[in-house]
Design an enzyme around this catalytic site. Structure first.
Site, PDB file in Angstrom:
ATOM      1  N   LYS A 218       0.844  -1.279   0.025  1.00  0.00           N
ATOM      2  CA  LYS A 218      -0.120   0.016   0.030  1.00  0.00           C
ATOM      3  C   LYS A 218       0.941   1.255  -0.015  1.00  0.00           C
ATOM      4  O   LYS A 218       0.637   2.230  -0.849  1.00  0.00           O
ATOM      5  CB  LYS A 218      -0.833  -0.012   1.157  1.00  0.00           C
ATOM      6  CG  LYS A 218      -1.862   1.341   1.231  1.00  0.00           C
ATOM      7  CD  LYS A 218      -2.720   1.131   2.547  1.00  0.00           C
ATOM      8  CE  LYS A 218      -3.423   2.404   2.697  1.00  0.00           C
ATOM      9  NZ  LYS A 218      -4.412   2.659   3.827  1.00  0.00           N
ATOM     10  N   GLU A 224      10.515  -4.654   4.686  1.00  0.00           N
ATOM     11  CA  GLU A 224      10.276  -5.973   3.992  1.00  0.00           C
ATOM     12  C   GLU A 224      10.478  -6.152   2.777  1.00  0.00           C
ATOM     13  O   GLU A 224      11.118  -6.826   1.949  1.00  0.00           O
ATOM     14  CB  GLU A 224       9.452  -6.978   5.000  1.00  0.00           C
ATOM     15  CG  GLU A 224       9.785  -7.201   6.272  1.00  0.00           C
ATOM     16  CD  GLU A 224       9.249  -5.947   7.244  1.00  0.00           C
ATOM     17  OE1 GLU A 224       8.819  -5.133   6.870  1.00  0.00           O
ATOM     18  OE2 GLU A 224       8.889  -6.556   8.443  1.00  0.00           O
ATOM     19  N   GLY A 275      -5.024  -1.527   4.884  1.00  0.00           N
ATOM     20  CA  GLY A 275      -4.016  -2.791   4.464  1.00  0.00           C
ATOM     21  C   GLY A 275      -4.801  -4.060   4.602  1.00  0.00           C
ATOM     22  O   GLY A 275      -4.956  -4.872   3.756  1.00  0.00           O
ATOM     23  N   ARG A 276      -5.229  -4.384   5.844  1.00  0.00           N
ATOM     24  CA  ARG A 276      -5.824  -5.449   6.041  1.00  0.00           C
ATOM     25  C   ARG A 276      -7.248  -5.496   5.578  1.00  0.00           C
ATOM     26  O   ARG A 276      -8.040  -6.684   5.759  1.00  0.00           O
ATOM     27  CB  ARG A 276      -6.105  -5.688   7.686  1.00  0.00           C
ATOM     28  CG  ARG A 276      -6.497  -4.600   8.395  1.00  0.00           C
ATOM     29  CD  ARG A 276      -6.248  -4.676   9.719  1.00  0.00           C
ATOM     30  NE  ARG A 276      -6.613  -3.599  10.592  1.00  0.00           N
ATOM     31  CZ  ARG A 276      -5.955  -2.323  10.778  1.00  0.00           C
ATOM     32  NH1 ARG A 276      -4.743  -2.171  10.269  1.00  0.00           N
ATOM     33  NH2 ARG A 276      -6.278  -1.511  11.502  1.00  0.00           N
ATOM     34  N   GLU A 361      -5.146  -6.454  14.604  1.00  0.00           N
ATOM     35  CA  GLU A 361      -4.477  -5.217  14.193  1.00  0.00           C
ATOM     36  C   GLU A 361      -5.574  -4.173  14.390  1.00  0.00           C
ATOM     37  O   GLU A 361      -5.502  -2.868  14.556  1.00  0.00           O
ATOM     38  CB  GLU A 361      -3.934  -5.309  12.905  1.00  0.00           C
ATOM     39  CG  GLU A 361      -2.933  -4.159  12.579  1.00  0.00           C
ATOM     40  CD  GLU A 361      -2.190  -4.363  11.290  1.00  0.00           C
ATOM     41  OE1 GLU A 361      -2.633  -4.061  10.055  1.00  0.00           O
ATOM     42  OE2 GLU A 361      -0.761  -4.397  11.370  1.00  0.00           O
ATOM     43  N   HIS A 392      -5.946 -32.881  17.269  1.00  0.00           N
ATOM     44  CA  HIS A 392      -4.758 -33.688  17.583  1.00  0.00           C
ATOM     45  C   HIS A 392      -3.698 -32.954  18.090  1.00  0.00           C
ATOM     46  O   HIS A 392      -2.727 -33.225  18.072  1.00  0.00           O
ATOM     47  CB  HIS A 392      -4.183 -34.695  16.440  1.00  0.00           C
ATOM     48  CG  HIS A 392      -5.484 -35.631  16.013  1.00  0.00           C
ATOM     49  ND1 HIS A 392      -5.775 -36.756  16.716  1.00  0.00           N
ATOM     50  CD2 HIS A 392      -6.467 -35.374  15.138  1.00  0.00           C
ATOM     51  CE1 HIS A 392      -6.852 -37.242  16.215  1.00  0.00           C
ATOM     52  NE2 HIS A 392      -7.142 -36.564  15.223  1.00  0.00           N
ATOM     53  N   LYS A 501       9.275  -0.724  14.155  1.00  0.00           N
ATOM     54  CA  LYS A 501       9.980  -0.555  12.773  1.00  0.00           C
ATOM     55  C   LYS A 501      11.028   0.396  12.894  1.00  0.00           C
ATOM     56  O   LYS A 501      12.202   0.061  12.411  1.00  0.00           O
ATOM     57  CB  LYS A 501       8.827  -0.141  12.059  1.00  0.00           C
ATOM     58  CG  LYS A 501       7.643  -0.912  11.274  1.00  0.00           C
ATOM     59  CD  LYS A 501       6.900  -0.155  10.198  1.00  0.00           C
ATOM     60  CE  LYS A 501       5.813  -0.964   9.952  1.00  0.00           C
ATOM     61  NZ  LYS A 501       4.797  -0.168   9.237  1.00  0.00           N
TER      62      LYS A 501
HETATM   63  O1  F6P Z   1       3.061  -2.806   9.745  1.00  0.00           O
HETATM   64  C1  F6P Z   1       1.843  -3.089   9.737  1.00  0.00           C
HETATM   65  C2  F6P Z   1       1.402  -2.674   7.972  1.00  0.00           C
HETATM   66  O2  F6P Z   1       1.251  -1.534   7.991  1.00  0.00           O
HETATM   67  C3  F6P Z   1      -0.085  -3.411   7.815  1.00  0.00           C
HETATM   68  O3  F6P Z   1      -1.223  -2.664   8.430  1.00  0.00           O
HETATM   69  C4  F6P Z   1      -0.015  -3.402   6.467  1.00  0.00           C
HETATM   70  O4  F6P Z   1      -1.042  -4.589   6.076  1.00  0.00           O
HETATM   71  C5  F6P Z   1       1.431  -4.077   6.294  1.00  0.00           C
HETATM   72  O5  F6P Z   1       2.194  -3.552   7.196  1.00  0.00           O
HETATM   73  C6  F6P Z   1       1.764  -3.833   4.959  1.00  0.00           C
HETATM   74  O6  F6P Z   1       1.914  -2.566   4.663  1.00  0.00           O
HETATM   75  P1  F6P Z   1       2.114  -2.093   2.924  1.00  0.00           P
HETATM   76  O7  F6P Z   1       0.918  -2.762   2.219  1.00  0.00           O
HETATM   77  O8  F6P Z   1       2.160  -0.651   3.069  1.00  0.00           O
HETATM   78  O9  F6P Z   1       3.400  -2.552   2.546  1.00  0.00           O
END
Ligand code: F6P
Length: 536
Positions: A218, A224, A275-276, A361, A392, A501
């Site tokens: 987003k 990452e 995002g979620r 979240e 199990h 972060k």
């Molecule tokens: O760190 C949390 C977050 O901001 C989530 O809310 C989001 O889904 C995820 O990181 C990934 O964010 P992006 O889509 O901006 O890379």
């Protein structure tokens, strides 16, 4: 362009009379409701506490509530003006106050202008959203046309989605769930972790000229994802890959950053999509590539049907509302700390992870919209594994442990395979688990004693298909909205992920330099220890 109106102040759950009435009811006997007696005394219990909703059936009858409890909970919802809060979201108000944003993921599945896809309901402020609606329709058309082009391009055999959190969990969960609808032979991979083992493992054996990378973020700033995207591009070029423009596409609200990264094929979305909550946007592209445009539109249609149900059904027959009220009863009165999730379909194996982000979240907050510390608990811990595997492993604790864990079973009536016996055995197990939790078994001697009276909910889909999956996910989104609204919190920000972060960036630099000045004793010791090892 739409300017979100302010989200007015609404009463918090502890500020309304029903809160005290619920506490009195709980203390006066509500806490010791016995499910076995409740069924024995009320032949209509199953009927009263179960209902159809779009594309699924819900059985709430094995929850620790009766008509009086539900009535008081509904009073609580009414006094918190839950319906007005919902309508404000559907009118594009600034529900996400701390980020100054509207909350309109539901608009992504609002049908376009095609006559065959007439909306099931129209929110009151729809005319004001005409520009957004047109952008949504155009982007969806473009993204689905691209998905179809990838599907017919025999030279592409592997699609790698690079994204994390909402840019990973939704499309991954849905791609697994709808595997029966996927194009045979086209391999989908999901890389999220900054741990290089994950990307390295996926890249092994890939041919750059037959691979499409989707960089899903987003913000297009997530550490990452950016690191994985850079490494994927380096690998692509090092392996002799040509035509980066054809082999990389970006899914993002930050199209400028994607272009700067060197990606020319971009599919955008908007800051009013959390995002979620973004599976329905361009973030759904890997799923659309797997299952095709028609199935992706069916997913949206299923979700829209649930939106219409949430928007129009009276609170007493409104499934997201009813589920949220039971959640609140458990969290704030019984003080249960977690909810187990047990999907009885292996295609739903990532559903617990997906719902963990959605619920925890969104509602893992300890201050209200005004920033006041809350005097009550909010999000439960959500956890789970597919049945029958969970049986199990950790079901021992759910049946006989010292904590009560309400379980949500998700079952699917019809299988997509032909293997004899399996589906019936699976369904027998889900029914048996719910029965054992409620009925228990008396063994005065001790170890074989099951206390019973342990609550569960059972959601049933007829088939696991795009429409029912869309409805199931939208149901969960709205349920989280409802509990967050009554708790008076902003369910749509996520400031709690920021601190780690920032600190990771600082520590990353220190692992290179070995510098420990200003660190606490524990972190300093670890930096010293690991700086030596991670310097390669
Ligand atoms: O760190 C949390 C977050 O901001 C989530 O809310 C989001 O889904 C995820 O990181 C990934 O964010 P992006 O889509 O901006 O890379």
């Amino acid at each position: 362009m739409h300017r979100p109106a302010d989200f007015p102040a609404f009463p918090r759950c502890d500020e309304v009379p029903a809160w005290g009435a619920l506490q009195a009811h709980f203390d006066g006997g509500g806490r010791s409701l016995d499910l076995r007696q409740a069924f024995a005394q009320d032949a209509g219990r199953f009927e009263a506490l179960s209902q159809d909703a779009p594309h699924l059936f819900a059985d709430l009858s094995r929850n620790l509530i009766d008509a009086k409890t539900e009535d008081l909970l509904l009073q609580l919802a009414t006094q918190c003006r839950l319906a007005e809060q919902r309508d404000a979201m559907f009118a594009g108000a600034q529900v996400n106050g701390t980020e100054g944003r509207a909350v309109m993921h539901w608009l992504l599945r609002y049908p376009g202008s095609e006559a065959s896809l007439a909306p099931a309901w129209a929110p009151s402020g729809m005319e004001a959203l005409a520009a957004e609606r047109a952008q949504v329709a155009d982007t969806l058309d473009a993204m689905l046309a691209y998905a179809e082009a990838v599907r017919v391009d025999a030279s592409i055999t592997d699609v790698v989605n690079i994204g994390i959190g909402g840019s990973d969990l939704g499309p991954q969960m849905a791609t697994l769930a709808l595997a029966a609808f996927a194009k045979p032979g086209l391999r989908l991979h999901f890389v999220s972790n900054v741990d290089g083992h994950e990307l390295d493992g996926v890249l092994q054996g890939l041919d750059p000229q037959r691979t499409l990378f989707l960089i899903a973020s987003k913000t297009f700033t997530t550490l990452e994802t950016m690191m994985n995207a850079r490494s994927a591009r380096d690998w692509f070029l090092a392996q002799g890959g040509r035509d980066t423009a054809r082999h990389f596409a970006a899914l993002t609200t930050n199209v400028a950053a994607a272009r700067e990264f060197g990606i020319t094929t971009t599919f955008g979305f908007w800051d009013w999509v959390g995002g979620r909550y973004s599976l329905w946007s361009a973030i759904g592209l890997p799923l659309a590539i797997a299952v095709g445009a028609e199935n992706f539109r069916a997913l949206l249609a299923g979700a829209h049907a649930m939106d219409a149900h949430f928007a129009t059904a009276p609170l007493a027959r409104n499934l997201p509302v009813r589920l949220a009220l039971v959640d609140l009863w458990y969290r704030n009165f019984h003080r249960f700390t977690s909810r187990g999730l047990a999907p009885y379909h292996s295609g739903l194996r990532r559903l617990p992870a997906y719902l963990q982000q959605l619920e925890m979240e969104s509602n893992g907050k300890r201050v209200d919209r005004q920033g006041r510390l809350l005097p009550y608990a909010t999000s439960p811990v959500l956890w789970g594994e597919p049945g029958t595997n969970g049986q199990h492993a950790f079901f021992q604790m759910i049946h006989q442990g010292s904590d009560v864990v309400p379980v949500e079973f998700v079952a699917v009536a019809e299988a997509a395979h032909q293997l004899p016996g399996h589906q019936q055995a699976l369904l027998a197990n889900v029914l048996a688990q719910a029965q054992a939790l409620m009925q228990g078994r008396s063994d005065p001697g001790g170890h074989r004693d099951f206390p019973g009276n342990r609550p569960s909910t059972l959601l049933l889909l007829q088939r696991l298909e795009p429409t029912s999956l869309g409805a199931l996910i939208a149901l969960q989104e709205h349920r989280v909205f409802c509990s967050g609204a009554m708790w008076g919190i902003n369910s749509f920000d996520q400031w709690g992920v920021e601190l780690g972060k920032v600190l990771a960036q600082d520590i990353n630099a220190r692992l290179s330099s070995g510098e420990i000045a200003g660190l606490d004793g524990a972190t300093a010791a670890w930096v010293t220890r690991l700086a030596r090892q991670s310097s390669t």
